[in-house]
Design an enzyme around this catalytic site. Structure first.
Site, short mmCIF file in Angstrom:
data_model
loop_
_atom_site.label_atom_id
_atom_site.label_comp_id
_atom_site.label_asym_id
_atom_site.label_seq_id
_atom_site.Cartn_x
_atom_site.Cartn_y
_atom_site.Cartn_z
N GLU A 1 -1.38 -2.80 -8.15
CA GLU A 1 -2.71 -2.96 -7.56
C GLU A 1 -3.08 -1.62 -6.95
OE1 GLU A 1 -3.54 -3.20 -3.92
OE2 GLU A 1 -1.59 -2.32 -3.54
N SER B 1 0.83 -1.19 0.00
CA SER B 1 0.00 0.00 0.00
C SER B 1 0.87 1.25 0.00
CB SER B 1 -0.98 -0.04 1.19
OG SER B 1 -2.00 0.92 1.05
N HIS C 1 -4.75 -5.31 -1.84
CA HIS C 1 -5.77 -5.02 -0.83
C HIS C 1 -6.97 -5.97 -0.85
CE1 HIS C 1 -3.53 -1.21 -0.98
NE2 HIS C 1 -4.00 -0.97 0.22
#
Length: 312
Positions: free
Chosen positions: A217, A119, A282
């Site tokens: 992502e 992230s 995620h």
């Protein structure tokens, strides 16, 4: 532009190793932090929580403590000779505020260690690659729900940390399939694609992904914003020469058929293999993906095969 080169691999972990938990981005819910520590202890690791992990910035509640304190925690964890790995507790936002405050000269002198996160931690993966030439692990963080609840997520990280040769051939989830078929060879890089775009123009921005297998992502980015992010990378010519692309999860980015249309529109014209829905990021499963390792992508088979184990 030259192709990406493989990065130096840190040593694998062994039972009894000490690992430091840091929070370079957002604040960590206490109960999740403690639950994650219990899992790490169950792996015969000795987790130590850095001093400012349990704090929240006095004015900016989306940050875990001040920028200086978060940077100090990272530096001190890395420079502690008793620590074999540094694992992030969670992402959120904040790495770009603290990354330049860490003492990279001291961290380089301390030598390579295992580093794990995803992230917002993408910005630190890039910093370790550019400033230290170090391979890192895009994987679950100790205070995140997916690490606490998903067995395959835990197994993937544990195997990578302790027995990396057993996960040299990475298989995507059952949904993994080629968006663009083919095989490609390159060095893995990537993470959260909005962070990769946000890195452009910073000290840690690599000139391009040339020769790379790009793993991307994201989360909570509406389809038009994903379009903007990918278009920025295309216009900046950052994607020129990329060898192949592996797509992870796109949680809360809209219906997948709409997300897929954007990804296909923006990436399908690159003329390289693209493998979708691999199962990192995620989503409900977050497979550990080594960064900085030479590998072969087989989009048709749904596999990413590393030339060498992620850790030495």
């Amino acid at each position: 532009m030259t192709n990406l080169e493989p990065l130096a691999r840190p040593q694998r972990l062994r039972a009894g190793d000490r690992v430091a938990v840091v929070a370079p981005s957002g604040p960590v819910p206490e109960e999740r932090l403690d639950a994650g520590l219990d899992i790490l202890r169950g792996w015969d690791l000795d987790p130590v929580v850095m001093p400012h992990v349990r704090e929240t910035h006095p004015e900016l509640g989306y940050l875990a403590g001040t920028d200086e304190d978060r940077a100090r925690d990272l530096t001190e964890a890395w420079c502690d000779p008793s620590v074999s790995a540094v694992i992030c507790a969670r992402g959120g936002y904040g790495v770009q505020r603290m990354v330049d405050l860490a003492d990279w000269n001291a961290m380089r002198a301390a030598g390579p260690k295992v580093f794990v996160g995803y992230s917002d931690i993408t910005a630190l993966h890039e910093a370790f690659a550019v400033r230290m030439g170090l391979a890192t692990l895009h994987g679950p963080m100790s205070g995140t729900e997916v690490f606490l609840k998903d067995a395959r997520t835990q197994d993937s990280l544990r195997a990578t940390l302790f027995e990396p040769e057993t996960v040299q051939r990475l298989h995507g989830l059952a949904a993994a399939r080629p968006m663009v078929p083919g095989r490609a060879r390159g060095v893995t890089l990537g993470g959260c694609v909005s962070l990769i775009a946000a890195e452009l123009g910073t000290p840690d921005a690599r000139p391009s992904a040339r020769g790379g297998l790009l793993l991307i992502e994201d989360v909570e980015e509406e389809t038009y914003r994903l379009d903007r992010i990918l278009t920025q990378l295309l216009r900046a010519k950052w994607l020129e020469g990329v060898a192949g692309v592996v797509l992870g999860s796109w949680a809360e980015c809209g219906p997948y058929e709409q997300v897929r249309a954007v990804l296909s529109d923006r990436l399908g014209g690159l003329g390289v293999p693209v493998l979708e829905e691999f199962g990192f990021g995620h989503g409900p499963t977050n497979l550990t993906m080594p960064l900085g390792i030479p590998a072969v992508l087989d989009a048709d088979a749904g596999t990413l095969t590393l030339d060498v184990p992620a850790l030495a």
